[in-house]
Design a protein around this motif. Structure first.
Motif, PDB file in Angstrom:
ATOM      1  N   ILE A 163     -40.745  27.809 -19.969  1.00  0.00           N
ATOM      2  CA  ILE A 163     -39.518  27.601 -20.741  1.00  0.00           C
ATOM      3  C   ILE A 163     -38.537  28.756 -20.558  1.00  0.00           C
ATOM      4  N   LEU A 164     -39.056  29.971 -20.315  1.00  0.00           N
ATOM      5  CA  LEU A 164     -38.173  31.119 -20.108  1.00  0.00           C
ATOM      6  C   LEU A 164     -37.570  31.099 -18.708  1.00  0.00           C
ATOM      7  N   ASP A 165     -38.327  30.622 -17.720  1.00  0.00           N
ATOM      8  CA  ASP A 165     -37.746  30.417 -16.382  1.00  0.00           C
ATOM      9  C   ASP A 165     -36.561  29.457 -16.489  1.00  0.00           C
ATOM     10  N   ASN A 166     -36.765  28.377 -17.229  1.00  0.00           N
ATOM     11  CA  ASN A 166     -35.709  27.370 -17.388  1.00  0.00           C
ATOM     12  C   ASN A 166     -34.522  27.933 -18.164  1.00  0.00           C
ATOM     13  N   PHE A 167     -34.816  28.763 -19.152  1.00  0.00           N
ATOM     14  CA  PHE A 167     -33.762  29.392 -19.953  1.00  0.00           C
ATOM     15  C   PHE A 167     -32.899  30.311 -19.084  1.00  0.00           C
ATOM     16  N   VAL A 168     -33.545  31.130 -18.259  1.00  0.00           N
ATOM     17  CA  VAL A 168     -32.809  32.038 -17.384  1.00  0.00           C
ATOM     18  C   VAL A 168     -31.942  31.249 -16.402  1.00  0.00           C
ATOM     19  N   ASP A 169     -32.495  30.189 -15.820  1.00  0.00           N
ATOM     20  CA  ASP A 169     -31.729  29.349 -14.897  1.00  0.00           C
ATOM     21  C   ASP A 169     -30.516  28.736 -15.621  1.00  0.00           C
ATOM     22  N   TRP A 170     -30.723  28.305 -16.864  1.00  0.00           N
ATOM     23  CA  TRP A 170     -29.662  27.693 -17.653  1.00  0.00           C
ATOM     24  C   TRP A 170     -28.542  28.695 -17.922  1.00  0.00           C
ATOM     25  N   VAL A 171     -28.910  29.924 -18.277  1.00  0.00           N
ATOM     26  CA  VAL A 171     -27.898  30.962 -18.549  1.00  0.00           C
ATOM     27  C   VAL A 171     -27.135  31.289 -17.273  1.00  0.00           C
ATOM     28  N   LYS A 172     -27.841  31.438 -16.163  1.00  0.00           N
ATOM     29  CA  LYS A 172     -27.190  31.784 -14.890  1.00  0.00           C
ATOM     30  C   LYS A 172     -26.232  30.678 -14.451  1.00  0.00           C
ATOM     31  N   SER A 173     -26.605  29.432 -14.714  1.00  0.00           N
ATOM     32  CA  SER A 173     -25.725  28.316 -14.339  1.00  0.00           C
ATOM     33  C   SER A 173     -24.445  28.346 -15.178  1.00  0.00           C
ATOM     34  N   LYS A 174     -24.526  28.828 -16.422  1.00  0.00           N
ATOM     35  CA  LYS A 174     -23.352  28.939 -17.267  1.00  0.00           C
ATOM     36  C   LYS A 174     -22.468  30.107 -16.828  1.00  0.00           C
ATOM     37  N   GLN A 175     -23.089  31.131 -16.252  1.00  0.00           N
ATOM     38  CA  GLN A 175     -22.357  32.331 -15.831  1.00  0.00           C
ATOM     39  C   GLN A 175     -21.622  32.124 -14.511  1.00  0.00           C
TER      40      GLN A 175
END
Length: 230
Positions: free
Chosen positions: A217-229
């Motif tokens: 879930i944290l891998d997915n969270f990091v990917d999600w944040v990076k996609s927003k950035q």
């Protein structure tokens, strides 16, 4: 010979005096401890439900009112941690005794004064990991329950980590509320996020390595944040 006998008598007299003084001290200490416990018990019964023999959610609300804190105040959760309360929203007499004796609080005034000291105690890094873990277990309200729904987790994150890791918590809550892969969070994921907040640079995540043993879930969270950035 007389001199030796005199010394022995003097020594015995001193020992006897010291022993008597110690006995008096122990007796006084024992009586004080008994009185303190009686006051702690009286305080418990002023909030407890007669039929259940426990302080229930309604009793905790009255307690919070007397302490002049909201029932959602993190210090109430810290108080539960100090008591090692097992059931959310309930305090047994033994749990109450354990917590209040440790806080040296046998009146509501003393308990109110003890709350800032309790918060300082919990905030120490050596205690906080234990408290953070306890907060999750305390919210497991059903037998054999091992995970907590997303909505409750978001509220709990806000309560226990919001003041320390504001940005991380806000973003993670935002992610949890928008993603569709997870309906609940387990203990491993819960503890993983605490380690994440303490170890990973934010918001760049430069030292985050997906190859390490992070919950997915944290891998997915990091990917999600990076996609927003981007």
């Amino acid at each position: 010979m007389r001199r030796a006998s005199s010394k022995k008598t003097s020594s015995n007299s001193t020992t006897s005096t010291n022993s008597s003084a110690m006995d008096l001290f122990r007796s006084a200490s024992g009586k004080a401890a008994t009185k303190e416990l009686e006051r702690i018990d009286q305080l418990f019964y002023s909030y407890s439900n007669e039929s259940s023999g426990m302080i229930d959610p309604e009793g905790i609300e009255y307690l919070c009112s007397d302490l002049e804190v909201e029932h959602t105040d993190v210090r109430i959760l810290m108080l539960a941690w100090k008591m090692q309360a097992e059931k959310q929203g309930y305090f047994t007499l033994e749990e109450w005794r354990k917590g209040l004796k440790a806080l040296h609080a046998d009146t509501i005034v003393k308990l109110k004064k003890a709350l800032p000291e309790l918060e300082n105690e919990v905030r120490r890094p050596s205690n906080y990991v234990e408290f953070y873990s306890y907060a999750f277990r305390y919210c497991l309200t059903e037998e054999k329950q091992k995970s907590i729904d997303i909505e409750s987790i978001c509220e709990l994150l806000e309560l226990v980590l919001g003041s320390q890791f504001r940005q991380q918590v806000d973003l993670f809550i935002q992610y949890l509320k928008t993603q569709i892969d997870y309906k609940v969070i387990n203990m491993d994921q819960w503890m993983g996020f605490y380690r994440f907040c303490n170890e990973i640079s934010f918001p760049d995540f430069n030292d985050y390595d997906e190859e390490l043993a992070w919950p997915l879930i944290l891998d997915n969270f990091v990917d999600w944040v990076k996609s927003k950035q981007s």
